[in-house]
Design a protein around this motif. Sequence first.
Motif, PDB file in Angstrom:
ATOM      1  N   ARG A 858       0.813  -1.212   0.000  1.00 30.82           N
ATOM      2  CA  ARG A 858       0.000   0.000   0.000  1.00 30.82           C
ATOM      3  C   ARG A 858       0.852   1.270   0.000  1.00 30.82           C
ATOM      4  N   GLU A 862      -0.570   4.483  -2.226  1.00 25.44           N
ATOM      5  CA  GLU A 862      -1.199   5.635  -1.572  1.00 25.44           C
ATOM      6  C   GLU A 862      -0.847   6.966  -2.237  1.00 25.44           C
ATOM      7  N   GLY A 892      -4.723  -1.460  -0.558  1.00 25.00           N
ATOM      8  CA  GLY A 892      -4.867  -0.109  -0.042  1.00 25.00           C
ATOM      9  C   GLY A 892      -5.411   0.896  -1.031  1.00 25.00           C
ATOM     10  N   GLU A 894      -7.800   3.486  -2.171  1.00 26.15           N
ATOM     11  CA  GLU A 894      -8.771   4.276  -1.409  1.00 26.15           C
ATOM     12  C   GLU A 894      -9.354   5.429  -2.213  1.00 26.15           C
TER      13      GLU A 894
END
Length: 944
Positions: A858, A862, A892, A894
């Motif tokens: 992740r 990110e 991860g 998002e």
Amino acid sequence: MQKLLRHLRTSIGQRMAEVISLAACAPLLVLFGLISWQRSVDESGRMQSELGARSEAAVSGLQSRLAAARDVSAVLVAGASGRDDRVLRANVIVSPAFSSVTVVPADHNGTVARTLMRSGAGEDVLRNVDTAALVTAQFDSDTSIFVVRRIGPAAEARLAIFELDRHWLLGSDPDQAPTFGLVLVAGAGALLTPPGFPRDAVLPTGVSAQFDPAAFETSAERFGWQAGGREWLGHSALLQLPSGLVAPQSLTVLTMQANTPGALLTARGVLITLAAVLSLLLAVGAAVIYLTGLYVAPLAALQTALDRLGRHQQARLEPRRADEISDAVDAYNRAATRIEGEFRSLETLAEVDRMLLAADDVEAIVDGLLERLLRTTGAASSCIVLLDPNTRSYGRNYFLTAQRAAAEMSRVPIDAELLPMVENSPQGLTIARCEEPRHSVIAPLREAGSEYFWMWPVNVEGDLRALLAVGFQDAPSVVPDTARQVEEFAGRLAAALSKQARDAVLYRQAHYDGMTGLPNRLLLADRLEQEVAAVAGGSARSALLFVDLDHFKKINDSLGHAAGDQVLAIAAQRLRGCVKDGDTVARIGGDEFTIILRQIADPQAAQVVAERIVHSLHKPVSIGGRDYRIGASIGVTMLPDDATSAEDAMRNADLAMYRAKDSGRGRAVFFEPRMRDLKITATTSGLHRALERREFALYYQPQFASSNGAIVAVEALLRWQASRGRPRDPKEFVPAAEQSGLIIDIGAWVLETACEQYAEWRAQEIAPARLAVNISAKQLDSPQFFGLTESILQRFSIEPSCVEFELTESVLAASAAGDALERLAKLGIRIALDDFGTGYSAMNYLRQHPIAVVKIDRSFVEDLPADGASATLTDTIITMAHALGKEVVAEGVETAEQLEFLRQHGCDFIQGHLLSRPLPARKISTLLAQRPSVQESLPYTATG
């Protein structure tokens, strides 16, 4: 008139007026109809008679005129001489009977001659010099009638054809529409009508062109039809020709007359009719006024009274006369009196219900209950006898009289023969005479002056719990109602007692441990709060002991849970025996107990009690004929010295207990402030206890195919919801579990639980293609790991290819990892490299080991897509993995921008909060049922 209009505004008045008017008008209408019908019949008969007379006159006139035409034609023919016919024509012109004359040879081919000869008239004339022939001939649409005679000898015979004048013969008035007509019908339908006669408007339809006289000859002489907007009456008669006049065809005289019936009513009849109608209206009005005055006013009063009764306002009515309305008023008055009593009873019962719901103890509302019972029933006295729960020989008698403000209570003996009698009388037991000692429970009522008694049982779930009795000085007037009211009170008292019993049971279930009978965590928390508040001033001291049994898991594992429950019950008894009255011994779960020692002088006194507990629990326990020894580790904290809140006290005692375990078990350790600063090790983390209590849970995070949004796999994630405190993140306890070796047991539980859930999804036909489980290095090193894995997969009938083990780079760094991974790959299990890119040797691992899936860490995802370095590294990892035949999962994710970047650069699978957070099994099952599987590709849509 105003009174009539007022009554007619009511529905009843309108209905009465309608019904009376209909009843009165119906006979008049029938009579008027009969009169009209009779007058019509009479008028029709009159006109038929008149038409018959006119028809006879018309036939007679025709016969006379035809005889005159015969005679005139004979004179004219006799006066004709030679071949010169001018004299004959001149004579015909002045004769009103004929309109023209034609003289032709007998063999003449003219139109008239041919018509006459075809009819046979010429031959008749030639054969008979004295006979004249009456012939009709139709030219175009008109019909003429002729008289034919012979002129001269037969050898030189000629025919004189006289055309009769139709106006002279039939007569007509062309200036007026006919109301009477005369038609001469010859042969098969030739019609001879007067000049100007409107044949098409008068004669029946279909007869104006061709008329069949047989239709009249074979039918009645009188008939009728509709033509020209009028009704016509007809009369037919066969015309008898005068002597000396012959006709080749029959002649029928048709007379007709327009039907003009006279007025149905004369002026006198109109006046009589108007008078009858006016009289009828006056009679109807008088009847409506009388009947509405007779019934509307009482009904309106009854309606008003019913409305008031609905608002609990009683209004009595006085009957006016002896009829059905008076009966209804009497019935209303009786019902109102009864309903008023019902209202009062219901209001009283509602008050009782509110009292019972608000009170925690039935005895607290006895005064109000008995007072309302007296008020509702009109009794002189009443009592409630609550039976002793331990013995049915005694009870507490609460009795009240109308003269007292509060109930008196006394303990009374209960006759053994009375209770079965009351139990068998659910509708109430009547007692006409109070006898000692059988009726000792109602002795106070008799002493208060009551002579008549009723007694009801109060049963709670089939068990007699109380007696309810009322006493009267005289026999009650309305026995059924009174009995029902007391029965209602008995039922509510039973409900209150049942509620009290249930509340007690629920309280015990909620606050006490079901197996040991000790207070549970909830009750302990309440008592500990009270104790902390009690010692807050410093005038008194208390101690909190946290007791954890040593090696209890071995007894559960070796002897079973039944033996473990027996050990816990024995431990609870020994703990209660080690403390004084007023102290609290509680079981807060599993093999953990907590003790509150009240009024402790100093820590030495708490030390004595703790050592007594250690010594008592160390004694052998006999289970199944064999002796087993258990011990206890105890943590002790002093109040208020060490803690000023219940939460701090529990935490301190817990830390001290773990220090006792670390110190060798079987001892008591007092809390010291420095314990708060010590690093939590594997043994102090509570993992042993969490594993025993099943405090672990699995959450599942789905992996989505970037191409179509289908769920291709779910990753099982471990969570720890400790019995005390907040949920702990895996980063907090997994290192400790690996250090202590508990990760092997925890990992086995994770694998078994996840496979069991996956098998359940397969049974529901919603399982994804793969189940991902995280594996630690210690699990791979364990000799039992592979056998356990095969056993679990076989038990739940799961193909190894459906399972994916996720390992970190640190696991792959072990020297023996290569053999273990090869063995797993041969078994068919997929290997995924988690957190790829965070280790320096990750690239080499992809080449050395049978890794099928690469999971991008992740930390790279990110910063996508804004950070150029992260974007380049991520694209490089995807390209490299695909070149080596590996699938790629991005963790991860998002944001939608991250998702779009990964899709454009060919990342196979997506995992992150943008699409779905880790969910418990129940919620992930719902998501699996709603989302398409990998076999069912749908247009991709992200879900939160």
